[in-house]
Write an enzyme that holds these catalytic residues in place. Structure first.
Site, PDB file in Angstrom:
ATOM      1  N   LYS A  54     -45.798  -9.096  24.528  1.00  0.00           N
ATOM      2  CA  LYS A  54     -45.224  -9.629  23.435  1.00  0.00           C
ATOM      3  C   LYS A  54     -45.951 -10.828  22.645  1.00  0.00           C
ATOM      4  CE  LYS A  54     -41.647  -7.517  24.574  1.00  0.00           C
ATOM      5  NZ  LYS A  54     -40.928  -6.267  23.662  1.00  0.00           N
TER       6      LYS A  54
HETATM    7  C1  LIG Z   1     -42.508  -5.796  30.064  1.00  0.00           C
HETATM    8  C2  LIG Z   1     -42.034  -4.684  28.919  1.00  0.00           C
HETATM    9  N1  LIG Z   1     -42.285  -3.483  28.965  1.00  0.00           N
HETATM   10  C3  LIG Z   1     -41.891  -2.601  27.978  1.00  0.00           C
HETATM   11  C4  LIG Z   1     -41.147  -2.962  27.287  1.00  0.00           C
HETATM   12  C5  LIG Z   1     -40.650  -2.009  26.239  1.00  0.00           C
HETATM   13  O1  LIG Z   1     -41.277  -2.248  24.673  1.00  0.00           O
HETATM   14  P1  LIG Z   1     -40.709  -1.808  23.558  1.00  0.00           P
HETATM   15  O2  LIG Z   1     -39.321  -2.381  23.367  1.00  0.00           O
HETATM   16  O3  LIG Z   1     -41.410  -2.158  22.314  1.00  0.00           O
HETATM   17  O4  LIG Z   1     -40.501  -0.337  23.515  1.00  0.00           O
HETATM   18  C6  LIG Z   1     -40.613  -4.289  27.046  1.00  0.00           C
HETATM   19  C7  LIG Z   1     -39.879  -4.812  26.169  1.00  0.00           C
HETATM   20  O5  LIG Z   1     -39.669  -4.676  24.962  1.00  0.00           O
HETATM   21  C8  LIG Z   1     -41.071  -5.331  28.088  1.00  0.00           C
HETATM   22  O6  LIG Z   1     -40.709  -6.345  27.901  1.00  0.00           O
HETATM   23  N1  LIG Z   2     -37.952  -5.634  25.913  1.00  0.00           N
HETATM   24  C1  LIG Z   2     -37.796  -6.759  24.976  1.00  0.00           C
HETATM   25  C2  LIG Z   2     -36.494  -6.515  24.201  1.00  0.00           C
HETATM   26  C3  LIG Z   2     -37.100  -5.297  22.729  1.00  0.00           C
HETATM   27  O1  LIG Z   2     -37.607  -6.242  22.002  1.00  0.00           O
HETATM   28  P1  LIG Z   2     -38.457  -6.257  20.938  1.00  0.00           P
HETATM   29  O2  LIG Z   2     -38.606  -7.633  20.449  1.00  0.00           O
HETATM   30  O3  LIG Z   2     -39.934  -5.683  21.235  1.00  0.00           O
HETATM   31  O4  LIG Z   2     -37.868  -5.610  19.840  1.00  0.00           O
HETATM   32  C4  LIG Z   2     -37.815  -8.151  25.553  1.00  0.00           C
HETATM   33  O5  LIG Z   2     -38.166  -8.073  26.708  1.00  0.00           O
HETATM   34  O6  LIG Z   2     -37.273  -8.982  25.197  1.00  0.00           O
END
Ligand SMILES: Cc1ncc(COP(=O)(O)O)c(C=O)c1O
Ligand SMILES: N[C@@H](CCOP(=O)(O)O)C(=O)O
Length: 467
Positions: free
Chosen positions: A112
């Site tokens: 993120k």
């Molecule tokens: C560590 C981790 N892997 C995978 C995901 C999944 O990613 P996305 O929500 O973009 O599909 C998330 C949360 O979004 C995450 O925090």
């Molecule tokens: N996996 C995310 C939740 C999904 O969030 P996004 O911000 O990617 O739409 C988390 O860990 O918060």
């Protein structure tokens, strides 16, 4: 560049507009009116560039005239200057075909940071000559929360309200959010799941009692700018592995479908992508949707990969819109019916459009542990449970000879220490940049899982902003 809503009736906006808006006013998500594309020569010219330069080049077509190229490069240098690895998103080789793209070298140890470090700067850039104040309302299953808070804590014209499902994030994840004590940061633990929190966030965008007083925006991947910044690392990995002259496949641990949709965008822009593998845990709505067309939510089961404990994946709407022929009004009907029944069947066009690039796989608890052990036993690599789900899917996927498979390593293993230690007998150590986490004081509020309670909490603390 102009952006349109997936639900067809919100006004089209430029990049500044979509970044500050977050969600479209008709409840849809913004996407570019048309995908920009790079020629083979332009893709080849990305090879060897420092990450911040490559990022500015890949993102400029989405930003258009909203930020000048020189200024954008300053922002990407600033955003990626905080990463603990010079390559920002280094690529590691497991064996002849399997690779790992490490996306967790940012300040909060998850992928993120790649987008949110930049998004914090974009908010500031777009607010600097205005008298507007942003109220960010976000939902997190663990990682978005800390990354967003790190990106905006202490900023003047921004308040952030971050909802997390009480007791359903790891201890490290919770502490990373709740130990940031700043007047503009409000952590809220709600009763319920991430899906409940995300639904409340979306409802607030449609609540005129709130939007008439506050300038609400988003840090979740419903905000287009998040996805745009995630497109970059697909290009970075692709050119290292031979693109545009060689195809590359990616396996992506998936929850809200943001990360893997960024891979789809990279492919639309000309990156030669052989396959995007959507890897889920037992919360497998996306695996079912891609393999059978059945998109129906069955309730959320807590797992050792809590950030993927999601059943209603916001960004899937972007794919259904684009792959299904871009009919916004039909999309609005389909989503309204899904919101009411929590079930829908993909149309044949949507299924075929998705099948052209996506496959999927699901990992249960045992398979997740096996993948962590595979990485440890074969490569002495400690991976986290989310990455392990991606690796499980990568190892299951058959590819044409010579196509490398890249698993996205989405979180640092130390965020999920107990689960990793149980699987491989090694305790991952927190990197020095968060080494004092257990000594920090925590602060958060607890609320029942009702929209009214959350809206009242926000309204009492947010700063009204002129519209
Ligand atoms: C560590 C981790 N892997 C995978 C995901 C999944 O990613 P996305 O929500 O973009 O599909 C998330 C949360 O979004 C995450 O925090
Ligand atoms: N996996 C995310 C939740 C999904 O969030 P996004 O911000 O990617 O739409 C988390 O860990 O918060």
């Amino acid at each position: 560049m102009e952006y349109v809503s997936t639900r067809g009736s919100a006004p089209a906006l430029d990049f500044r507009g979509v970044t500050l808006a977050g969600l479209a006013s008709d409840g849809g998500l913004y996407v570019p009116r048309a995908w920009p594309s790079f020629s083979k020569d332009e893709i080849a010219a990305l090879a060897g560039l420092p990450y911040a330069e490559l990022a500015a080049k890949v993102m400029q077509p989405f930003i258009g005239e909203c930020i000048a190229p020189d200024r954008l490069l300053e922002l990407t240098n600033q955003a990626y200057g905080r990463f603990a690895h010079k390559a920002v998103t280094p690529l590691k080789q497991f064996d002849e075909t399997q690779w790992l793209l490490e996306l967790f070298h940012g300040p909060t140890l998850a992928f993120k940071d790649v987008a949110l470090q930049l998004l914090g700067l974009l908010f500031e850039e777009f607010l600097k000559n205005s008298d507007q104040h942003l109220t960010i309302v976000g939902a997190t299953s663990g990682d978005t929360g800390s990354a967003a808070i790190d990106a905006v804590a202490g900023r003047d014209k921004i308040d952030i309200f971050m909802l997390h499902p009480k007791g359903r994030v790891s201890e490290v994840q919770r502490r990373q959010m709740t130990s940031v004590i700043a007047p503009n940061v409000h952590n809220i633990a709600i009763e319920g799941s991430f899906d409940d929190a995300q639904a409340m966030v979306k409802r607030m965008f449609a609540d005129t009692a709130m939007t008439d007083r506050f300038r609400i925006s988003a840090v979740n991947s419903i905000n287009w700018a998040r996805l745009m910044a995630q497109v970059v690392y697909y290009f970075a990995a692709g050119v290292q592995l031979g693109a545009p002259h060689r195809k590359v496949a990616f396996s992506v641990p998936t929850g809200n479908f943001g990360d893997v949709f960024a891979g789809y965008v990279a492919a639309k822009m000309g990156l030669p992508v052989e396959r995007l593998v959507v890897a889920t845990n037992v919360n497998d709505i996306l695996h079912r949707a891609i393999s059978t067309g059945d998109y129906s939510a069955h309730g959320v089961t807590p797992t050792d990969a809590p950030s993927m404990d999601i059943q209603v994946s916001s960004n899937f709407e972007r794919l259904l819109f684009d792959a299904g022929g871009r009919d916004g009004l039909a999309m609005a009907d389909q989503m309204k019916s899904f919101e009411a029944s929590k079930a829908m069947q993909l149309t044949n066009t949507q299924r075929d459009g998705a099948a052209a690039l996506f496959t999927s796989a699901r990992a249960d608890a045992g398979q997740t542990v096996d993948a962590m052990r595979w990485a440890w036993d074969n490569c002495r690599e400690v991976i986290d449970p989310h990455t392990a789900i991606g690796l499980h899917a990568a190892l299951e996927t058959k590819l044409p000879a010579g196509v490398p498979m890249v698993t996205l390593a989405t979180a640092h293993p130390a965020k999920f220490g107990p689960a990793v230690e149980k699987a491989i007998g090694e305790k991952p150590v927190l990197p020095p940049r968060v080494g004092d986490l257990y000594e920090r004081e925590e602060a958060f509020s607890e609320l029942p899982g009702t929209y009214e309670a959350v809206a009242e909490f926000v309204a009492e603390r947010a700063t009204p902003s002129p519209l």
